[in-house]
Write a protein that holds these residues in place. Structure first.
Motif, mmCIF file in Angstrom:
data_model
loop_
_atom_site.group_PDB
_atom_site.id
_atom_site.type_symbol
_atom_site.label_atom_id
_atom_site.label_comp_id
_atom_site.label_asym_id
_atom_site.label_seq_id
_atom_site.Cartn_x
_atom_site.Cartn_y
_atom_site.Cartn_z
ATOM 1 N N UNK A 109 50.491 90.417 15.827
ATOM 2 C CA UNK A 109 51.014 89.709 14.653
ATOM 3 C C UNK A 109 50.212 88.432 14.393
ATOM 4 N N UNK A 110 49.728 87.808 15.457
ATOM 5 C CA UNK A 110 48.949 86.581 15.263
ATOM 6 C C UNK A 110 47.645 86.879 14.512
ATOM 7 N N UNK A 112 47.165 89.612 12.629
ATOM 8 C CA UNK A 112 47.406 90.298 11.355
ATOM 9 C C UNK A 112 48.029 89.394 10.305
ATOM 10 N N UNK A 113 48.878 88.482 10.730
ATOM 11 C CA UNK A 113 49.668 87.747 9.736
ATOM 12 C C UNK A 113 49.417 86.243 9.753
ATOM 13 N N UNK A 114 48.512 85.800 10.591
ATOM 14 C CA UNK A 114 48.279 84.360 10.701
ATOM 15 C C UNK A 114 47.719 83.741 9.427
#
Lengths: 296, 852
Positions: A109-110, A112-114
């Motif tokens: 998630x870090x 992909x969505x940071x």
């Protein structure tokens, strides 16, 4: 092959090929005098009056052992599990595999969505552990878990003698040393890790991590930030690193001199074997697979 | 009757058991994994500056499922966030004041082929008083919906009413968004999928906030907004179709499973729950909040809910394990359901949104077994299996209803994009199978896949560009051999030092004295070891995908039968001024090439070396480039090559064939061999042909060279046609075989007939040669002279009964549109093609010859 008498063939990869073919790069970098002499001469030739020696950190200034990333991540899970087991505030510690998987989900998630900067995203170890702590509802701090990971990392890393010595020599003769890393560890965390490994503070004074800038060497954008941070133009830099794209091609594209320090073939093969062993263990013991990439 | 009832009971029991199995073993674990991914992202983003918005209508059920997931999960009991009571049409209305162009375009797209009346009625269907006040019979409302953006700007009575309504919607929506978000800077939209069209509207209308989207999956269509793609997160997959490496992407071919599962039994929220429309909207909201669940229609949702309730508090590893076990079987079920599975999986039809009331069938009941099937609404008079498969939202499931066994499986493969018509008869496999390769091996620098040989001599400006062309290749397993053929070595070294290519992939060969082009190629090739070879001259360049596509072709199932492959090329006209390359234009080069025949090659070379990748074993078999030829060595090599193996064609222009054909660059240092050395080419074309015949005089194929020369001679007559009939701006042929100009045409009617006559004669001779592989040996049809009459030429053409290539200046489409009888004949296969009809009948009947 034989050429016509007036024809000569040349290659430019003596050092790279020696490293790539080496079965023991620790010996090569730390105690092979001929290789070290050749490397020093080549770096001297490329520096040619440039003031900044820029170094990649992982697999350049520090040499990793032959463990795979996947194995290290599993080890972090085990180390945290043990730590939680000894923590009175933790009622029941999660299984080591769940800690590993929570870290894996945090990493995904870090990246992909940071936050995006100039269209780029990079991971952050702080974000990874913050997400892990929330997913597992753990009564610990991010810093505690980051420290555990850095301890684990330090056990599998060794300073690269030839590069450390060359950087020291460059500093001593009035040059600047810059460390540039594409890594989810923030600069302060990398600096802490280097300290654990005995790298002196003056070598780590100028350190830029993609975890802070959110742009990377691989994208080519980190080099401009480095120039700005030191207030120097591109033709003042020589960069050395193991990634063909991030450390060599993109540095040259930016107008820097660059030297590619490849990872030996045998080391990559051993890391691959290690990756497959851990992958098999995860599959057989827990029935799970992850998308952590096989070393390449 | 009793027997029918028993059958039905049995069918119901089987359905029930299958649904139980699907819900418990497949859908439940997969949905739970998705909820874990949702939770992972919510926990990552969670802070005081972030609002989580569950977008109605799917958001209603997502929020409930998430709540069920969190029961027993460490840390949180309730989902963070609020329901966002919107629909795409409500958001389009709401942002129509801030971003009218975007909102109007979206409305127009949804009603593209429907009357404006339907659009207006759809927009205002919850505003009956406004509708009553309008003249909905107005003629203008018969126009198609795609006229909406222009129509709305006209100040007519209906438009005024619509504009007033949209203005009030804009005010209400501003109030609603502010009320929901307060001072929070970031909004996370949580929805089923697929490409963030609502997110795009909000992103552009409210740029002061950050808009992210968390969706079950991401599927981008042609209408997606590229500016938001990085923030459109597909939690389970991001793919436009099924990718066997990601089983979750099976949902990309049947996303309606998720949409049906998440669609509550309530109306679309088409009014904004704020300001003037609050009461109307809330009536819609309440129906969704208090939905009645139906055991039959909502079986998937109920089964998943039951699974979540029964499996609370699972560890992350257990959730992932169950999902990874279930997903391949669920993907199989989506892509290759049996008839029973398709029927069991059926739930309810999809309801259309955007102000429309219709229901869209997921599966359509075939008429033959109407009683046991899923949906009777979808059936139409005169339906056949093909049309039902086309109309159903789940073609794989519909195929299972229509066909059985291998036929069904094959059709399911096709509609899933897992095989193609071309692959159908290919025993060696499919492109899809080619793509499923294991982890790539580590490169062997002593034996790279491709040897790229670049010949250069004192042209560092061009060599630098060639280095960039090589460095840009997305395929990296090559060795770049630079052969300095008698030029100054130092500038070459400087170019190498500054190029971003792996030093292990560079070999520099320097000839103190020039050996000539062909010898330089041989030296370079022999200085390397590789599977494939390509000549990349210092003045040419490639598209970054050139090597990736050619190597993939030659190693793939299709390419294995070929000794080499060419791509199409682009001709680049340029000149050198100082250290600068000035480009004057670019256009397709010999873009008619679809295959490579010996007879065609005998006329002259029709592709440049930069476009040709071939197997090293063929180079060895040919014996290398003919060093006795100062020019045309590549043509001679190609002829020899074609005696050994075939050459495939990738119909994509990936090679750039550069020519210094203007200004001072035509001659001298930067001249091309084909521009600067024209006279040499003419002289050596004959020498090369003769040499080839001497070598292969007893070989039938050599006869093609004689025939080829005849064809070339015919074509060369195009060259001698008066200049006035030539196309303006025609590309120089750049042909290194000599004698074949580019196949451009003319618009001069009187001379066009002669061009057609030459063209057809050349085509006849080409076909004759290709049929027999020898000098007219086995054919009853003899070659024709270019001076033959139309009568003789047409007699030969009729006897051949074969399709001829169309003369490039002839506009086939226009001819067919002007002559429907011919178009009909082509459709029914009674006419070979438009051009054949024209030359055989049309010209004699006085039909117009449309030129391009």
């Amino acid at each position: 092959m034989t050429f016509p008498s007036d024809t000569e063939a040349h290659r430019f990869d003596a050092l790279q090929s020696a490293i790539y073919a080496s079965d023991d790069r620790f010996r090569l970098f730390n105690s092979d005098p001929d290789f070290r002499q050749g490397l020093t001469a080549e770096l001297d030739r490329l520096l040619d009056g440039r003031s900044v020696l820029s170094l990649d950190v992982f697999d350049t200034l520090l040499l990793r052992d032959d463990s795979s990333e996947l194995t290290r991540f599993v080890e972090f899970g085990q180390r945290i599990h043990d730590f939680l087991g000894s923590n009175a505030a933790v009622e029941r510690e999660p299984a080591a595999v769940d800690i590993f998987l929570a870290r894996y989900l945090g990493t995904k998630v870090s990246y992909r969505a940071g936050r995006r900067v100039q269209g780029c995203r990079e991971g952050s170890l702080t974000e990874i552990y913050r997400t892990l702590i929330r997913l597992l509802d753990l009564p610990v701090t991010v810093d505690e878990l980051v420290d555990l990971e850095l301890e684990c990392e330090a056990e599998r890393l060794t300073p690269n003698g030839a590069i450390v010595d060359y950087a020291r020599q460059h500093l001593d003769r009035g040059g600047k040393v810059l460390l540039l890393t594409d890594m989810y560890m923030h600069a302060s965390q990398v600096r802490s890790l280097l300290g654990k490994l005995g790298i002196e503070a003056d070598l780590t004074a100028n350190l830029i991590s993609s975890a802070d800038t959110k742009v990377s060497k691989a994208s080519g954008l980190l080099f401009a930030i480095a120039e700005e941070s030191l207030g120097l133009p591109a033709d003042e830099f020589l960069h050395v690193g193991d990634s063909l794209r991030g450390d060599f091609s993109q540095a040259i594209a930016r107008g820097w001199k660059a030297f590619h320090l490849p990872i030996p073939r045998t080391a990559i093969l051993r890391r691959r074997e290690d990756h497959l062993r851990t992958e098999q263990w995860l599959s057989e013991s827990h029935g799970v697979m992850t998308s952590v990439a096989i070393p390449g | 009757m009793a027997s029918e009832q028993r059958d039905k009971q049995q069918t119901d029991t089987t359905n029930e058991a299958l649904r139980q199995q699907i819900g418990q073993e497949l859908l439940g674990p997969v949905i739970q994994r998705w909820l874990l991914a949702l939770h992972q992202h919510v926990e990552y983003f969670r802070d005081a500056d972030t609002a989580f918005l569950y977008c109605a209508r799917a958001g209603v059920r997502i929020e409930r499922l998430y709540r069920a997931f969190l029961q027993g999960y460490a840390g949180r009991d309730n989902p963070a966030g609020d329901l966002f009571w919107i629909s795409r049409i409500a958001v389009a209305k709401g942002v129509s004041q801030r971003k009218p162009a975007l909102a109007h375009a979206l409305l127009a797209r949804e009603y593209w082929h429907l009357p404006l009346r339907d659009l207006v009625t759809g927009l205002l269907r919850h505003q009956p008083e406004r509708l009553r006040a309008m003249d909905l019979d107005a003629e203008e409302l018969n126009a198609h919906g795609h006229n909406f953006p222009g129509w709305i700007t006209v100040k007519g009575p209906v438009q005024r009413e619509v504009v007033d309504y949209l203005q009030r919607c804009g005010d209400a929506f501003d109030g609603y968004v502010t009320d929901l978000l307060q001072a929070r800077k970031r909004a996370i939209l949580i929805d089923s999928g697929w490409q963030g069209s609502t997110q795009s509207l909000l992103h552009h209308a409210y740029p002061d906030r950050e808009w992210y989207g968390l969706y079950f999956g991401r599927i981008l269509t042609a209408h997606h907004d590229p500016s938001i793609v990085p923030d459109v997160v597909g939690l389970m997959f991001e793919s436009q179709g099924y990718d066997p490496a990601v089983p979750e992407s099976a949902f990309a071919v049947h996303r309606h499973i998720i949409e049906v599962l998440l669609e509550p039994n309530g109306p679309s929220i088409e009014e904004i729950p704020f300001g003037f429309s609050l009461d109307t909207a809330m009536r819609l909201v309440e129906q969704n909040k208090d939905e009645d669940l139906d055991a039959e229609d909502d079986w998937m949702y109920l089964a998943v809910m039951r699974y979540l309730d029964e499996n609370t508090g699972l560890s992350i590893s257990e959730i992932m394990r169950r999902h990874q076990q279930a997903m391949p079987e669920l993907a199989r079920l989506i892509l290759h359901p049996s008839r029973q599975e398709a029927i069991a999986f059926y739930a309810k039809p999809r309801s259309a949104d955007f102000g429309k009331s219709l229901k869209v069938p997921v599966l359509i009941q075939p008429a033959a077994n109407a009683e046991e099937g899923p949906d009777e609404q979808g059936s139409q008079q005169g339906d056949d299996a093909e049309s039902r498969i086309e109309r159903s939202l789940w073609p794989q499931g519909q195929i299972a209803l229509e066909y059985e066994g291998g036929v069904a499986r094959d059709l399911q493969m096709r509609v899933s994009g897992l095989t193609t018509d071309a692959a159908y008869f290919d025993p060696t496999g499919t492109a899809q199978a080619d793509a499923l390769q294991a982890v790539p091996e580590l490169p062997d620098f002593e034996r790279p896949v491709v040897a790229i040989v670049t010949r250069t001599k004192n042209r560092p400006v061009l060599l630098k560009r060639a280095a960039e062309s090589v460095a840009r290749q997305t395929f990296g397993d090559y060795v770049w051999v630079i052969v300095n053929d008698g030029g100054d070595a130092e500038p070459v070294r400087q170019v190498i030092a500054a190029c971003p290519i792996d030093r292990r992939r560079i070999v520099f060969v320097s000839n103190r004295v020039s050996l000539g082009m062909e010898a330089a190629s041989n030296v370079g090739i022999r200085a390397s070891g590789s599977e494939f070879i390509v000549i990349h001259d210092d003045d040419d360049s490639w598209d970054p995908g050139f090597l990736a596509k050619t190597v993939s072709f030659l190693r793939g199932s299709r390419g294995r039968r070929y000794g080499g492959v060419i791509t199409q090329s682009t001709y680049v006209s340029e000149e050198i001024r100082g250290d600068k390359v000035i480009e004057h234009g670019r256009w397709p080069y010999q873009d008619w090439v679809r295959n490579v025949q010996i007879a065609e090659m005998a006329c002259g070379n029709f592709f440049p070396p930069i476009a040709f990748v071939y197997r090293r074993e063929l180079y060895d078999a040919v014996g290398g480039y003919n060093e006795a030829l100062p020019v045309l060595g590549d043509w001679f090599f190609n002829l020899e090559f074609l005696l050994q193996a075939d050459i495939g064609v990738i119909v994509e222009p990936l090679a750039f064939y550069h020519h210094r054909d203007t200004g001072g660059s035509r001659t001298g240092l930067y001249a091309n061999s084909v521009i600067g050395g024209v006279s040499k080419h003419e002289e050596f074309a004959a020498i090369a042909r003769n040499e080839f015949l001497r070598r292969h005089g007893n070989n039938n194929a050599a006869a093609s060279v004689v025939l080829g020369h005849a064809m070339g001679d015919i074509r060369s007559r195009f060259d001698r046609m008066p200049e006035r009939i030539r196309e303006g701006g025609m590309a120089p042929s750049g042909d290194s075989g000599g004698g074949w100009p580019g196949r451009s045409g003319s618009k001069a009617g009187a001379d066009m007939d002669a061009i057609d006559r030459y063209w057809v004669a050349a085509e006849i001779n080409r076909i004759v040669a290709s049929r027999q592989g020898g000098l007219f040996g086995g054919s009853k049809v003899k070659p024709v002279s270019p001076d033959s009459s139309w009568e003789d030429i047409l007699r030969a053409l009729r006897a051949l009964r074969e399709r001829i290539a169309t003369q490039p200046n002839f506009d086939e489409s226009r001819y067919l549109s002007e002559n429907p009888d011919v178009a009909d004949g082509v459709d029914r296969n009674t006419v070979l093609c438009a051009y054949a009809h024209y030359v055989m009948f049309g010209r004699a009947e006085g039909r117009r010859r449309p030129g391009k």
